[in-house]
Motif scaffolding. Sequence first.
Motif, PDB file in Angstrom:
ATOM      1  N   ALA A 186      69.600  36.681 -75.775  1.00 54.79           N
ATOM      2  CA  ALA A 186      70.482  35.646 -75.223  1.00 54.79           C
ATOM      3  C   ALA A 186      71.861  36.211 -74.920  1.00 54.79           C
ATOM      4  N   ALA A 187      72.371  37.067 -75.810  1.00 63.10           N
ATOM      5  CA  ALA A 187      73.703  37.656 -75.610  1.00 63.10           C
ATOM      6  C   ALA A 187      73.702  38.594 -74.404  1.00 63.10           C
ATOM      7  N   VAL A 188      72.648  39.408 -74.286  1.00 61.14           N
ATOM      8  CA  VAL A 188      72.549  40.326 -73.148  1.00 61.14           C
ATOM      9  C   VAL A 188      72.413  39.545 -71.847  1.00 61.14           C
ATOM     10  N   THR A 189      71.606  38.481 -71.877  1.00 63.85           N
ATOM     11  CA  THR A 189      71.420  37.649 -70.692  1.00 63.85           C
ATOM     12  C   THR A 189      72.738  37.011 -70.264  1.00 63.85           C
ATOM     13  N   ASP A 190      73.517  36.500 -71.227  1.00 62.69           N
ATOM     14  CA  ASP A 190      74.835  35.927 -70.929  1.00 62.69           C
ATOM     15  C   ASP A 190      75.720  36.952 -70.220  1.00 62.69           C
ATOM     16  N   ARG A 191      75.743  38.149 -70.765  1.00 57.65           N
ATOM     17  CA  ARG A 191      76.611  39.195 -70.202  1.00 57.65           C
ATOM     18  C   ARG A 191      76.175  39.575 -68.787  1.00 57.65           C
ATOM     19  N   LEU A 192      74.870  39.718 -68.594  1.00 56.84           N
ATOM     20  CA  LEU A 192      74.372  40.078 -67.267  1.00 56.84           C
ATOM     21  C   LEU A 192      74.649  38.979 -66.246  1.00 56.84           C
ATOM     22  N   GLU A 193      74.454  37.739 -66.645  1.00 59.50           N
ATOM     23  CA  GLU A 193      74.726  36.626 -65.728  1.00 59.50           C
ATOM     24  C   GLU A 193      76.192  36.634 -65.290  1.00 59.50           C
ATOM     25  N   ARG A 194      77.097  36.782 -66.260  1.00 57.92           N
ATOM     26  CA  ARG A 194      78.531  36.794 -65.919  1.00 57.92           C
ATOM     27  C   ARG A 194      78.857  37.964 -65.006  1.00 57.92           C
ATOM     28  N   ARG A 195      78.268  39.111 -65.293  1.00 63.09           N
ATOM     29  CA  ARG A 195      78.536  40.311 -64.493  1.00 63.09           C
ATOM     30  C   ARG A 195      78.046  40.133 -63.055  1.00 63.09           C
ATOM     31  N   ILE A 196      76.846  39.590 -62.903  1.00 62.57           N
ATOM     32  CA  ILE A 196      76.283  39.401 -61.560  1.00 62.57           C
ATOM     33  C   ILE A 196      77.114  38.403 -60.766  1.00 62.57           C
ATOM     34  N   ARG A 197      77.484  37.289 -61.390  1.00 61.79           N
ATOM     35  CA  ARG A 197      78.274  36.278 -60.676  1.00 61.79           C
ATOM     36  C   ARG A 197      79.653  36.820 -60.296  1.00 61.79           C
ATOM     37  N   ALA A 198      80.291  37.550 -61.206  1.00 61.39           N
ATOM     38  CA  ALA A 198      81.608  38.112 -60.912  1.00 61.39           C
ATOM     39  C   ALA A 198      81.524  39.153 -59.796  1.00 61.39           C
ATOM     40  N   SER A 199      80.507  40.001 -59.845  1.00 67.33           N
ATOM     41  CA  SER A 199      80.330  41.013 -58.797  1.00 67.33           C
ATOM     42  C   SER A 199      80.099  40.345 -57.445  1.00 67.33           C
ATOM     43  N   HIS A 200      79.228  39.350 -57.429  1.00 67.55           N
ATOM     44  CA  HIS A 200      78.940  38.650 -56.172  1.00 67.55           C
ATOM     45  C   HIS A 200      80.204  38.044 -55.575  1.00 67.55           C
ATOM     46  N   ASP A 201      81.002  37.404 -56.407  1.00 62.54           N
ATOM     47  CA  ASP A 201      82.211  36.735 -55.919  1.00 62.54           C
ATOM     48  C   ASP A 201      83.267  37.721 -55.432  1.00 62.54           C
ATOM     49  N   SER A 202      83.227  38.958 -55.932  1.00 62.71           N
ATOM     50  CA  SER A 202      84.246  39.943 -55.549  1.00 62.71           C
ATOM     51  C   SER A 202      83.892  40.709 -54.281  1.00 62.71           C
ATOM     52  N   ILE A 203      82.654  40.619 -53.845  1.00 56.41           N
ATOM     53  CA  ILE A 203      82.170  41.420 -52.714  1.00 56.41           C
ATOM     54  C   ILE A 203      82.431  40.709 -51.388  1.00 56.41           C
ATOM     55  N   ASP A 204      82.816  41.480 -50.383  1.00 52.79           N
ATOM     56  CA  ASP A 204      82.979  40.977 -49.015  1.00 52.79           C
ATOM     57  C   ASP A 204      81.622  41.109 -48.327  1.00 52.79           C
ATOM     58  N   TRP A 205      80.894  39.992 -48.225  1.00 50.95           N
ATOM     59  CA  TRP A 205      79.496  40.020 -47.796  1.00 50.95           C
ATOM     60  C   TRP A 205      79.326  39.870 -46.284  1.00 50.95           C
ATOM     61  N   ILE A 206      78.356  40.595 -45.756  1.00 53.36           N
ATOM     62  CA  ILE A 206      77.783  40.360 -44.431  1.00 53.36           C
ATOM     63  C   ILE A 206      76.354  39.880 -44.675  1.00 53.36           C
ATOM     64  N   ILE A 207      75.996  38.732 -44.142  1.00 55.70           N
ATOM     65  CA  ILE A 207      74.668  38.165 -44.391  1.00 55.70           C
ATOM     66  C   ILE A 207      73.973  37.925 -43.048  1.00 55.70           C
ATOM     67  N   VAL A 208      72.764  38.467 -42.912  1.00 60.46           N
ATOM     68  CA  VAL A 208      72.021  38.386 -41.652  1.00 60.46           C
ATOM     69  C   VAL A 208      70.621  37.825 -41.918  1.00 60.46           C
ATOM     70  N   GLY A 209      70.253  36.794 -41.190  1.00 62.24           N
ATOM     71  CA  GLY A 209      68.903  36.259 -41.271  1.00 62.24           C
ATOM     72  C   GLY A 209      68.730  35.088 -42.212  1.00 62.24           C
ATOM     73  N   LYS A 210      69.779  34.726 -42.924  1.00 59.18           N
ATOM     74  CA  LYS A 210      69.673  33.662 -43.926  1.00 59.18           C
ATOM     75  C   LYS A 210      69.392  32.309 -43.280  1.00 59.18           C
ATOM     76  N   GLU A 211      70.007  32.058 -42.121  1.00 62.38           N
ATOM     77  CA  GLU A 211      69.816  30.758 -41.458  1.00 62.38           C
ATOM     78  C   GLU A 211      68.371  30.559 -41.014  1.00 62.38           C
ATOM     79  N   ALA A 212      67.736  31.627 -40.548  1.00 56.85           N
ATOM     80  CA  ALA A 212      66.342  31.527 -40.103  1.00 56.85           C
ATOM     81  C   ALA A 212      65.419  31.227 -41.281  1.00 56.85           C
TER      82      ALA A 212
END
Length: 240
Positions: free
Chosen positions: A24-50
Motif C-alpha cells: 500500500a505504501a509503495v502504491t501510494d508513492r508510485l501513484e503520487r509520482r505518476i500524477r506529479a510527473s504527468h502534470d509537469s510534462i508539456d504533452w503532445i497528444i495525437v489520436g486521442k479524439e478518434a
Amino acid sequence: MRKFIRKTRGRLEKTLLDNPRLVAAVTDRLERRIRASHDSIDWIIVGKEALAAELQSGRPVIMVLWHGRLAMAPTGWDNSWGELCIVTSSSRPGKLVGEVMKRFGNSTLAMSSRKSNTTTSLQVARMTRDGTSIGFAIDGSSGPRRVAKSVPIDWARMTGMPIWLYTNSFESYRTLPLWDRMAVPKAGTRGCMLYRRWDAEVPRRLDTETRESLRARLQADLDALTLDADRMMGHAGFIN
C-alpha cells in the motif's frame, strides 16, 4: 553470480510484496509520482479524439502497448470513456502494477504465463459483452522486449473488438535496469502520447500461418508507432 542475484531478487520480492502495508505504501508513492510527473510534462497528444469517438459509440476496444512504456500509461486512459480492465501478470510485480492501475480507476485481471488461460479468455469475453475495454502490454510480463504475444489477436478474433495501439515518449528520460528498460520521464520535460487504430482485419477463423502473420504485423505496427513517438521527441531511434 547471476543465479545468486536472481535468487536474492526473488526472495526480496517475496518479502516485500507479500506485506500488504508495504504494498500500500509503495502504491501510494508510485501513484503520487505518476500524477506529479504527468502534470509537469508539456504533452503532445495525437489520436486521442478518434479513440474517444469510437468508445463513445458504445464499442469497447483492446488497447495494446509495449511494457517499457508502462510508466505513464495509467494517465493515458480517460475514465469518461468507460471501464478499462488491465490484464497483468499473476506474479508479485504484476500484482503491484495492478494495484497502481486501480488507483487510476481501472479494474484488473491477473493472467498466468504458466497455466492455460482459457478461464481468462472467458472472463474477457464476458467483460467485453458488458462494454469493458481491455488493456495490456503485449510483450509482458517478462519479455522478450518488444516481441508481441499472440493473445491480442486471439481476443480480437473471439470478441470482434478493434485493437488500438498506444505509446508514449519523452524528450528527457531515464531507463530502469529491468528487462524492458522501462522509460521514466524527467520532471518538466516534453512528452507525447500517440493513439492509432490498428487497420488489420482479424478473421473469425484463424489458421496457424494467418495467426502468426497477424502477430508479426501487430508487433511491427506498434514498433512503428513507438518509433514515431521517439522521433517526435527528437531521438534518432528507440529509447528502449
